[in-house]
Design an enzyme around this catalytic site. Sequence first.
Site, mmCIF file in Angstrom:
data_model
loop_
_atom_site.group_PDB
_atom_site.id
_atom_site.type_symbol
_atom_site.label_atom_id
_atom_site.label_comp_id
_atom_site.label_asym_id
_atom_site.label_seq_id
_atom_site.Cartn_x
_atom_site.Cartn_y
_atom_site.Cartn_z
ATOM 1 N N GLU A 47 -6.159 3.722 5.818
ATOM 2 C CA GLU A 47 -5.627 3.523 4.463
ATOM 3 C C GLU A 47 -6.034 4.684 3.551
ATOM 4 O O GLU A 47 -5.211 5.183 2.785
ATOM 5 C CB GLU A 47 -6.166 2.190 3.923
ATOM 6 C CG GLU A 47 -5.637 1.843 2.552
ATOM 7 C CD GLU A 47 -6.234 0.542 2.036
ATOM 8 O OE1 GLU A 47 -6.049 -0.503 2.684
ATOM 9 O OE2 GLU A 47 -6.873 0.584 0.983
ATOM 10 N N ARG A 101 0.836 -1.224 0.000
ATOM 11 C CA ARG A 101 0.000 0.000 0.000
ATOM 12 C C ARG A 101 0.865 1.267 0.000
ATOM 13 O O ARG A 101 0.508 2.278 0.595
ATOM 14 C CB ARG A 101 -0.953 0.031 1.204
ATOM 15 C CG ARG A 101 -1.905 -1.153 1.285
ATOM 16 C CD ARG A 101 -2.960 -1.108 0.181
ATOM 17 N NE ARG A 101 -3.970 -2.135 0.392
ATOM 18 C CZ ARG A 101 -3.904 -3.374 -0.096
ATOM 19 N NH1 ARG A 101 -2.855 -3.745 -0.819
ATOM 20 N NH2 ARG A 101 -4.886 -4.225 0.122
ATOM 21 N N SER A 128 -11.355 -1.156 2.642
ATOM 22 C CA SER A 128 -10.651 -1.306 3.928
ATOM 23 C C SER A 128 -10.301 0.066 4.474
ATOM 24 O O SER A 128 -9.607 0.836 3.816
ATOM 25 C CB SER A 128 -9.353 -2.081 3.739
ATOM 26 O OG SER A 128 -9.641 -3.327 3.176
HETATM 27 C C1 LIG Z 1 -15.453 -1.371 -1.964
HETATM 28 C C2 LIG Z 1 -13.991 -1.016 -2.073
HETATM 29 C C3 LIG Z 1 -13.051 -2.027 -2.191
HETATM 30 C C4 LIG Z 1 -11.697 -1.725 -2.303
HETATM 31 N N1 LIG Z 1 -10.806 -2.750 -2.414
HETATM 32 C C5 LIG Z 1 -9.483 -2.484 -2.529
HETATM 33 C C6 LIG Z 1 -8.545 -3.557 -2.662
HETATM 34 O O1 LIG Z 1 -8.899 -4.735 -2.695
HETATM 35 N N2 LIG Z 1 -7.224 -3.249 -2.751
HETATM 36 C C7 LIG Z 1 -6.787 -1.952 -2.743
HETATM 37 O O2 LIG Z 1 -5.582 -1.741 -2.838
HETATM 38 N N3 LIG Z 1 -7.665 -0.918 -2.634
HETATM 39 C C8 LIG Z 1 -8.987 -1.148 -2.519
HETATM 40 N N4 LIG Z 1 -9.878 -0.110 -2.394
HETATM 41 C C9 LIG Z 1 -9.369 1.272 -2.345
HETATM 42 C C10 LIG Z 1 -9.412 2.025 -3.702
HETATM 43 O O3 LIG Z 1 -10.327 1.434 -4.573
HETATM 44 C C11 LIG Z 1 -8.057 2.101 -4.387
HETATM 45 O O4 LIG Z 1 -7.105 2.706 -3.538
HETATM 46 C C12 LIG Z 1 -8.110 2.877 -5.708
HETATM 47 O O5 LIG Z 1 -6.887 2.779 -6.386
HETATM 48 C C13 LIG Z 1 -8.460 4.351 -5.518
HETATM 49 O O6 LIG Z 1 -8.697 4.872 -6.800
HETATM 50 P P1 LIG Z 1 -9.512 6.199 -7.012
HETATM 51 O O7 LIG Z 1 -9.433 6.540 -8.474
HETATM 52 O O8 LIG Z 1 -10.869 6.088 -6.458
HETATM 53 O O9 LIG Z 1 -8.613 7.234 -6.198
HETATM 54 P P2 LIG Z 1 -9.109 8.419 -5.241
HETATM 55 O O10 LIG Z 1 -9.803 7.854 -4.067
HETATM 56 O O11 LIG Z 1 -9.814 9.446 -6.038
HETATM 57 O O12 LIG Z 1 -7.708 8.992 -4.779
HETATM 58 C C14 LIG Z 1 -6.881 8.237 -3.920
HETATM 59 C C15 LIG Z 1 -5.528 8.954 -3.784
HETATM 60 O O13 LIG Z 1 -4.885 8.999 -5.046
HETATM 61 C C16 LIG Z 1 -4.671 10.348 -5.473
HETATM 62 N N5 LIG Z 1 -4.891 10.362 -6.920
HETATM 63 C C17 LIG Z 1 -5.986 9.943 -7.595
HETATM 64 N N6 LIG Z 1 -5.783 10.043 -8.916
HETATM 65 C C18 LIG Z 1 -4.536 10.544 -9.083
HETATM 66 C C19 LIG Z 1 -3.735 10.901 -10.221
HETATM 67 N N7 LIG Z 1 -4.173 10.741 -11.471
HETATM 68 N N8 LIG Z 1 -2.495 11.410 -10.007
HETATM 69 C C20 LIG Z 1 -2.014 11.587 -8.741
HETATM 70 N N9 LIG Z 1 -2.720 11.271 -7.634
HETATM 71 C C21 LIG Z 1 -3.959 10.755 -7.810
HETATM 72 C C22 LIG Z 1 -5.674 11.182 -4.685
HETATM 73 O O14 LIG Z 1 -5.254 12.527 -4.541
HETATM 74 C C23 LIG Z 1 -5.694 10.432 -3.367
HETATM 75 O O15 LIG Z 1 -4.576 10.778 -2.608
HETATM 76 C C24 LIG Z 1 -11.248 -0.382 -2.288
HETATM 77 C C25 LIG Z 1 -12.198 0.652 -2.185
HETATM 78 C C26 LIG Z 1 -13.562 0.339 -2.085
HETATM 79 C C27 LIG Z 1 -14.574 1.446 -1.992
#
Ligand SMILES: Cc1cc2nc3c(=O)[nH]c(=O)nc-3n(C[C@H](O)[C@H](O)[C@H](O)COP(=O)(O)OP(=O)(O)OC[C@H]3O[C@@H](n4cnc5c(N)ncnc54)[C@H](O)[C@@H]3O)c2cc1C
Length: 356
Positions: free
Chosen positions: A348, A178, A251
């Site tokens: 996280e 992570r 998580s």
């Molecule tokens: C139901 C559920 C299940 C999940 N399961 C998992 C899992 O199994 N494993 C896991 O690792 N994660 C999991 N996650 C967490 C999440 O899905 C991941 O961390 C995912 O990669 C976040 O993507 P996002 O586009 O929604 O990012 P956001 O939530 O929009 O952003 C997350 C972070 O990344 C930054 N960010 C976003 N886009 C960019 C970019 N283009 N450039 C620079 N920084 C950026 C943001 O500023 C923030 O700091 C889960 C979440 C949910 C809701």
Amino acid sequence: MTDTMTNTTTNTGTGWRFSENASLRERNTFHIEAKARWLLQIDALGALPEALSQPEWRDAPLLPLGGGSNLLFAGDFDGAALAFNARGVRIPEDGDEALVRGEAGLPWHDFVRWSLDAGFCGLENLSLIPGTVGACPIQNIGAYGVEVGERIETVEAFDRVERRFVRIAKKDCGFGYRESIFKHDADRYLIVAVEFRLPRHAPLKLNYAGIDEQLLAMGVATPNARDVSDAIIRIRQRKLPDPALVGNAGSFFKNPIVPQALAFSLQMRDEKTPVFPGDSADTRKLSAAWLIEHAGWKGFREGDAGVSPNHALVLVNHGNASGAQIMQLARRIAASVQEKFGVAIEPEPRVIGATW
Ligand SMILES: Cc1cc2nc3c(=O)[nH]c(=O)nc-3n(C[C@H](O)[C@H](O)[C@H](O)COP(=O)(O)OP(=O)(O)OC[C@H]3O[C@@H](n4cnc5c(N)ncnc54)[C@H](O)[C@@H]3O)c2cc1C
């Protein structure tokens, strides 16, 4: 430039737009009401430098925003939120091991399924993780024994310090559990695209929590990568609340890495305490879900903030919880885990508007 009160979108430059006082409720999977002073939308990646250099927000805090599935808004964001709409996919090199480039705004799960349809494998264990391609390197998303960093070749980003587009090789991304350099230097890199090295044939990873059993239940004796993806989708749908129905960010706490001696003393107290290898010989990883469940929080609810009854690691917004209420609950849980087990757990998701 815009009508602040009505939150209208203005077309300003070619390839980017902005709105003021923008609601982020539909842009975070906790469905928390929060506002950004500005919301910039980048339709064409080349337009990014021009969009960033506008005098109104040039010196303001910037928040790159993907699907909002790893964010908790504990308050409004007094700066510019930045969303990438570019969703192109290219295959710069094809062969037994192809190079596949996805742009930041692509929904992650759509990209995984596209890669399987195109005959590639390697991402199947990461099926159904919410979010975007642009965010996948940030915390090196991982599930079912695979971390995305294993498949990434290069991350393309706009470097806000050097004010130019850069290509960062996997070895320089600092991928860990992570973890990545992007998470720690959150103000520096805006990820615009990711290149993945994807094989057409590779051994499947099936030795993780229930994949074998699920394949068996589906009647699949000799699975391919698509079957593994299908199995993981079904397992995840059973285990995790769907953010479209109940607000959550997956998580909420990371699994804590602790000194080996502490892990062993917990096992002496209760031999069922799950203990996994840590990141070095003298550390061990504990299950945050197990600790939280055994501190009595599974299914807890106060107002609209709660803990999923199915998964102790998932904090949920049952309706109209504020980010501050979710944060308060998270703090209570962490304090009780610390008191009961002597273990510090930490969130996280990135928390906006409060510090942990
Ligand atoms: C139901 C559920 C299940 C999940 N399961 C998992 C899992 O199994 N494993 C896991 O690792 N994660 C999991 N996650 C967490 C999440 O899905 C991941 O961390 C995912 O990669 C976040 O993507 P996002 O586009 O929604 O990012 P956001 O939530 O929009 O952003 C997350 C972070 O990344 C930054 N960010 C976003 N886009 C960019 C970019 N283009 N450039 C620079 N920084 C950026 C943001 O500023 C923030 O700091 C889960 C979440 C949910 C809701």
